[in-house]
Write a protein that holds these residues in place. Structure first.
Motif, PDB file in Angstrom:
ATOM      1  N   ALA A 388      39.926   0.591   7.894  1.00 30.18           N
ATOM      2  CA  ALA A 388      38.951   0.069   8.857  1.00 30.18           C
ATOM      3  C   ALA A 388      39.640  -0.581  10.046  1.00 30.18           C
ATOM      4  CB  ALA A 388      38.029  -0.934   8.171  1.00 30.18           C
ATOM      5  N   ALA A 389      40.706  -1.348   9.791  1.00 31.21           N
ATOM      6  CA  ALA A 389      41.435  -1.986  10.886  1.00 31.21           C
ATOM      7  C   ALA A 389      42.030  -0.946  11.825  1.00 31.21           C
ATOM      8  CB  ALA A 389      42.532  -2.898  10.329  1.00 31.21           C
ATOM      9  N   GLU A 390      42.487   0.180  11.275  1.00 30.82           N
ATOM     10  CA  GLU A 390      43.030   1.266  12.098  1.00 30.82           C
ATOM     11  C   GLU A 390      41.934   1.925  12.931  1.00 30.82           C
ATOM     12  OE1 GLU A 390      46.048   2.207  12.615  1.00 30.82           O
ATOM     13  OE2 GLU A 390      47.065   0.917  11.181  1.00 30.82           O
ATOM     14  N   LEU A 391      40.805   2.191  12.313  1.00 40.82           N
ATOM     15  CA  LEU A 391      39.727   2.918  12.993  1.00 40.82           C
ATOM     16  C   LEU A 391      39.059   2.090  14.092  1.00 40.82           C
ATOM     17  CD1 LEU A 391      37.930   4.563   9.918  1.00 40.82           C
ATOM     18  CD2 LEU A 391      39.410   5.711  11.579  1.00 40.82           C
ATOM     19  N   THR A 392      39.155   0.762  13.998  1.00 38.21           N
ATOM     20  CA  THR A 392      38.372  -0.095  14.893  1.00 38.21           C
ATOM     21  C   THR A 392      39.215  -0.909  15.861  1.00 38.21           C
ATOM     22  OG1 THR A 392      38.348  -1.897  13.267  1.00 38.21           O
ATOM     23  CG2 THR A 392      36.552  -0.295  13.166  1.00 38.21           C
ATOM     24  N   TYR A 393      40.537  -0.806  15.830  1.00 37.56           N
ATOM     25  CA  TYR A 393      41.386  -1.547  16.764  1.00 37.56           C
ATOM     26  C   TYR A 393      40.942  -1.257  18.202  1.00 37.56           C
ATOM     27  CZ  TYR A 393      45.576  -3.119  19.222  1.00 37.56           C
ATOM     28  OH  TYR A 393      46.443  -3.753  20.086  1.00 37.56           O
ATOM     29  N   PRO A 394      40.855  -2.260  19.095  1.00 38.60           N
ATOM     30  CA  PRO A 394      41.286  -3.660  18.955  1.00 38.60           C
ATOM     31  C   PRO A 394      40.157  -4.629  18.590  1.00 38.60           C
ATOM     32  CG  PRO A 394      40.874  -3.212  21.248  1.00 38.60           C
ATOM     33  CD  PRO A 394      40.517  -1.945  20.503  1.00 38.60           C
ATOM     34  N   GLU A 395      39.097  -4.149  17.961  1.00 35.14           N
ATOM     35  CA  GLU A 395      38.048  -5.062  17.507  1.00 35.14           C
ATOM     36  C   GLU A 395      38.604  -6.020  16.455  1.00 35.14           C
ATOM     37  OE1 GLU A 395      35.214  -5.194  18.920  1.00 35.14           O
ATOM     38  OE2 GLU A 395      35.169  -3.284  20.004  1.00 35.14           O
ATOM     39  N   SER A 396      37.952  -7.154  16.295  1.00 31.26           N
ATOM     40  CA  SER A 396      38.403  -8.159  15.342  1.00 31.26           C
ATOM     41  C   SER A 396      38.395  -7.600  13.921  1.00 31.26           C
ATOM     42  CB  SER A 396      37.496  -9.390  15.413  1.00 31.26           C
ATOM     43  OG  SER A 396      37.705 -10.236  14.314  1.00 31.26           O
ATOM     44  N   GLU A 397      39.512  -7.849  13.209  1.00 30.41           N
ATOM     45  CA  GLU A 397      39.556  -7.427  11.801  1.00 30.41           C
ATOM     46  C   GLU A 397      38.527  -8.170  10.967  1.00 30.41           C
ATOM     47  OE1 GLU A 397      42.193  -8.513  13.439  1.00 30.41           O
ATOM     48  OE2 GLU A 397      43.746  -6.972  13.439  1.00 30.41           O
ATOM     49  N   GLY A 398      38.203  -9.403  11.372  1.00 27.54           N
ATOM     50  CA  GLY A 398      37.186 -10.150  10.642  1.00 27.54           C
ATOM     51  C   GLY A 398      35.826  -9.480  10.701  1.00 27.54           C
ATOM     52  N   THR A 399      35.516  -8.866  11.846  1.00 28.37           N
ATOM     53  CA  THR A 399      34.237  -8.184  11.987  1.00 28.37           C
ATOM     54  C   THR A 399      34.190  -6.925  11.138  1.00 28.37           C
ATOM     55  OG1 THR A 399      34.147  -8.984  14.271  1.00 28.37           O
ATOM     56  CG2 THR A 399      32.585  -7.268  13.646  1.00 28.37           C
ATOM     57  N   SER A 400      35.236  -6.112  11.221  1.00 26.76           N
ATOM     58  CA  SER A 400      35.235  -4.851  10.474  1.00 26.76           C
ATOM     59  C   SER A 400      35.267  -5.095   8.968  1.00 26.76           C
ATOM     60  CB  SER A 400      36.424  -3.984  10.898  1.00 26.76           C
ATOM     61  OG  SER A 400      37.654  -4.631  10.639  1.00 26.76           O
ATOM     62  N   SER A 401      36.123  -6.016   8.515  1.00 27.75           N
ATOM     63  CA  SER A 401      36.187  -6.285   7.075  1.00 27.75           C
ATOM     64  C   SER A 401      34.908  -6.941   6.587  1.00 27.75           C
ATOM     65  CB  SER A 401      37.402  -7.160   6.750  1.00 27.75           C
ATOM     66  OG  SER A 401      37.308  -8.404   7.405  1.00 27.75           O
ATOM     67  N   GLY A 402      34.273  -7.745   7.454  1.00 25.89           N
ATOM     68  CA  GLY A 402      33.004  -8.359   7.068  1.00 25.89           C
ATOM     69  C   GLY A 402      31.912  -7.339   6.842  1.00 25.89           C
ATOM     70  N   LEU A 403      31.836  -6.346   7.725  1.00 22.58           N
ATOM     71  CA  LEU A 403      30.835  -5.287   7.554  1.00 22.58           C
ATOM     72  C   LEU A 403      31.115  -4.464   6.296  1.00 22.58           C
ATOM     73  CD1 LEU A 403      30.371  -4.109  11.243  1.00 22.58           C
ATOM     74  CD2 LEU A 403      28.743  -5.381   9.846  1.00 22.58           C
ATOM     75  N   LEU A 404      32.392  -4.229   6.008  1.00 24.30           N
ATOM     76  CA  LEU A 404      32.725  -3.526   4.758  1.00 24.30           C
ATOM     77  C   LEU A 404      32.220  -4.310   3.553  1.00 24.30           C
ATOM     78  CD1 LEU A 404      36.401  -2.210   5.200  1.00 24.30           C
ATOM     79  CD2 LEU A 404      34.264  -0.968   5.514  1.00 24.30           C
ATOM     80  N   ASN A 405      32.431  -5.611   3.585  1.00 23.25           N
ATOM     81  CA  ASN A 405      32.024  -6.426   2.442  1.00 23.25           C
ATOM     82  C   ASN A 405      30.516  -6.554   2.325  1.00 23.25           C
ATOM     83  OD1 ASN A 405      34.454  -7.223   1.060  1.00 23.25           O
ATOM     84  ND2 ASN A 405      34.982  -8.420   2.864  1.00 23.25           N
ATOM     85  N   VAL A 406      29.796  -6.578   3.454  1.00 22.01           N
ATOM     86  CA  VAL A 406      28.334  -6.579   3.376  1.00 22.01           C
ATOM     87  C   VAL A 406      27.855  -5.315   2.677  1.00 22.01           C
ATOM     88  CG1 VAL A 406      26.254  -6.252   4.760  1.00 22.01           C
ATOM     89  CG2 VAL A 406      27.800  -8.098   5.298  1.00 22.01           C
ATOM     90  N   SER A 407      28.437  -4.189   3.057  1.00 22.68           N
ATOM     91  CA  SER A 407      28.083  -2.930   2.396  1.00 22.68           C
ATOM     92  C   SER A 407      28.358  -3.008   0.897  1.00 22.68           C
ATOM     93  CB  SER A 407      28.877  -1.779   3.025  1.00 22.68           C
ATOM     94  OG  SER A 407      28.621  -0.556   2.366  1.00 22.68           O
ATOM     95  N   ALA A 408      29.512  -3.581   0.535  1.00 16.42           N
ATOM     96  CA  ALA A 408      29.876  -3.694  -0.881  1.00 16.42           C
ATOM     97  C   ALA A 408      28.897  -4.590  -1.637  1.00 16.42           C
ATOM     98  CB  ALA A 408      31.296  -4.230  -1.011  1.00 16.42           C
TER      99      ALA A 408
END
Length: 499
Positions: A388-408
């Motif tokens: 996710a960090a690779e696909l979304t750079y330079p967006e915040s890693e906190g945002t991308s990982s947060g959305l992953l965890n909401v899905s989980a």
């Protein structure tokens, strides 16, 4: 707003990236291992509190006089509280940085552990619910941090392995790196192993309350000690950026960051949306399997509470090995799409094998199949964060990982409730086949994710620019030595004579 560290803090001279490049000096700090170890430790403690009820669900059902579904909700509270609080906490992470989030998460983790000590009598089930809810609030401040810690503190050749370590503190989640990885997913592993040992299934309620109090006191003591260490040790960021990609982020003009716009950009990224769904499917299956594991094993092997915990331990420890190997593999090959797809396929295969061997009547077979399943299913989790960090750079890693965890969390709640109901009506095999069907769906969707590795591309372009700058400086030096191009060989001759 962000507390800076002293520039005198030692940095490793042999860091993975150094030099003046386009983004300034780049080096890695020795403190990164301390920060990672501390985060992993309190993340471990929080993960232990998540699964400590589910790993001996039959014991707590009898002690509090509640249904299996009520005990399942103690686990699902972690998933439920995360969904509405992701956005406020991610906003705080982006605005206030890592230190504030670390302090809040570790403080809530300790507070929840102390509240549980007030629930040592059967009528006080609501108190233990309150303590668990407070701990679930703490994990909201934990789950978004692994990618941020890896990105802010670690170099590009370490970032995937560092993220694997940070993730597995919560799941537990050549060199010193390998030894630190084993701390992480140890949280869930201990949550499976320790409660059945500390809280035996005795008939006397007073003796049972005594054993539960020992577990609660130990947890509260450890959580409090870790909070104190976070206050003293945890720093916001290193004095120098650890990678060219991080240096570029730090050098961007200070503009008002729109969190809503960042989320909208991520949701328009088709590859990330596919990854968000597939990550949710895989991790949701893991949450459901972990929550209901005790019920599955006790159904087929009555009286084997301790072995049920050991099976859970096997599931997680093998996942630690899978995470270590996948993290090291990604750091060396950067094959995010291929690795993620292979691990997903093997998670499906492992789940199918586990489903059809659980009822054979041989515990050693269950240990083996749970180990294979854990190696791939829990080994997948850090892959999702880093992809996710690779696909979304330079967006915040906190945002991308947060959305992953909401899905989980969403899939985890849905799967836990659905699988529990299916098991009650049709048996454990039907419940596990339910999970297999969604893992198959996730495998198919993963194949359609495009491997757009933006963060790696940023590092490559920065390095290319730095090398070009160095080449221009060298060319200028040659011209300065002898500006007459006809006699340019004299510069080389003079250099040879000086040697």
């Amino acid at each position: 707003m962000v507390r800076q560290e002293s520039l005198q803090e030692p940095a490793e001279p042999g860091g993975d990236e150094r030099g003046p490049g386009v983004a300034g000096e780049v080096r890695v700090s020795r403190r990164r291992w301390v920060v990672l170890l501390l985060f992993s430790s309190y993340s471990l403690c929080n993960a232990f509190q998540w699964i400590q009820y589910g790993s001996i669900s039959n014991v707590f059902m009898r002690f509090y006089g509640v249904s299996a579904f009520a005990i399942d909700w103690l686990s699902m509270s972690y998933m439920l509280t995360y969904i509405p609080l992701l956005f406020p906490v991610a906003w705080l992470l982006d605005r206030r940085g890592l230190r504030l989030i670390a302090l809040t998460g570790s403080a809530l983790n300790a507070l929840g552990a102390w509240v549980k000590l007030g629930s040592l009598r059967p009528p006080l089930f609501p108190v233990t619910v309150l303590g668990q809810v407070i701990c679930s609030l703490a994990q909201v401040f934990i789950l978004g941090m692994p990618s941020c810690i890896a990105s802010v503190w670690f170099g590009s050749r370490e970032v995937s392995t560092a993220c694997s370590i940070a993730v597995f503190g919560n799941q537990s989640r050549v060199t010193s790196l390998q030894s630190k990885l084993k701390i992480l997913k140890l949280g869930i592993a201990l949550g499976f192993l320790v409660p059945p040992v500390l809280v035996p299934n005795v008939e006397n309620v007073e003796k049972l309350a005594y054993h539960i109090s020992i577990m609660f006191f130990m947890t509260a003591g450890v959580a409090t000690a870790l909070f104190i260490l976070v206050v003293i040790v945890f720093k916001e960021k290193p004095p120098y950026p650890p990678s060219q990609a991080q240096a570029l982020i730090q050098l961007r003009p200070a503009v008002e960051y729109s969190y809503v716009q960042s989320i909208l950009r991520l949701l328009r990224n088709t590859s990330f949306v596919l990854l968000m769904v597939t990550y949710g499917l895989n991790t949701g299956c893991f949450y459901s399997l972990s929550t209901l594991l005790n019920r599955m094993v006790i159904h087929h092997y009555p009286g084997e509470e301790v072995n049920a915990g050991r099976i859970g331990l096997t599931l997680v420890l093998s996942g630690m090995a899978g995470a270590l190997i996948s993290g090291l593999w990604l750091d060396r090959t950067k094959t995010y799409k291929q690795t993620t797809l292979v691990v997903y396929i093997m998670s499906l295969v492992g789940m199918i094998v586990y489903t059809f061997t659980l009822s054979l009547g041989h515990l050693w077979v269950v240990f083996v199949t749970a180990g294979v399943l854990g190696f791939f299913m829990t080994g997948y989790l850090p892959l999702g964060f880093e992809f996710a960090a690779e696909l979304t750079y330079p967006e915040s890693e906190g945002t991308s990982s947060g959305l992953l965890n909401v899905s989980a969390q969403i899939f985890g709640i849905a799967f836990t409730i659905s699988q529990g109901q299916i098991m009650d009506r049709y048996g454990t095999k039907a419940g596990n086949l339910f999970l297999c069907s969604f893992l198959l769906l996730g495998t198919i969707m993963t194949a359609f994710i495009k491997a757009d590795l933006r963060r790696q591309q940023a590092n490559v372009e920065s390095e290319r620019t730095r090398l070009q700058g160095s080449s221009q400086i060298t060319d200028y030096g040659l011209v300065a030595c002898n500006p007459n191009p006809i006699n340019s060989h004299s510069c080389s001759l003079a250099h040879t004579q000086r040697k």
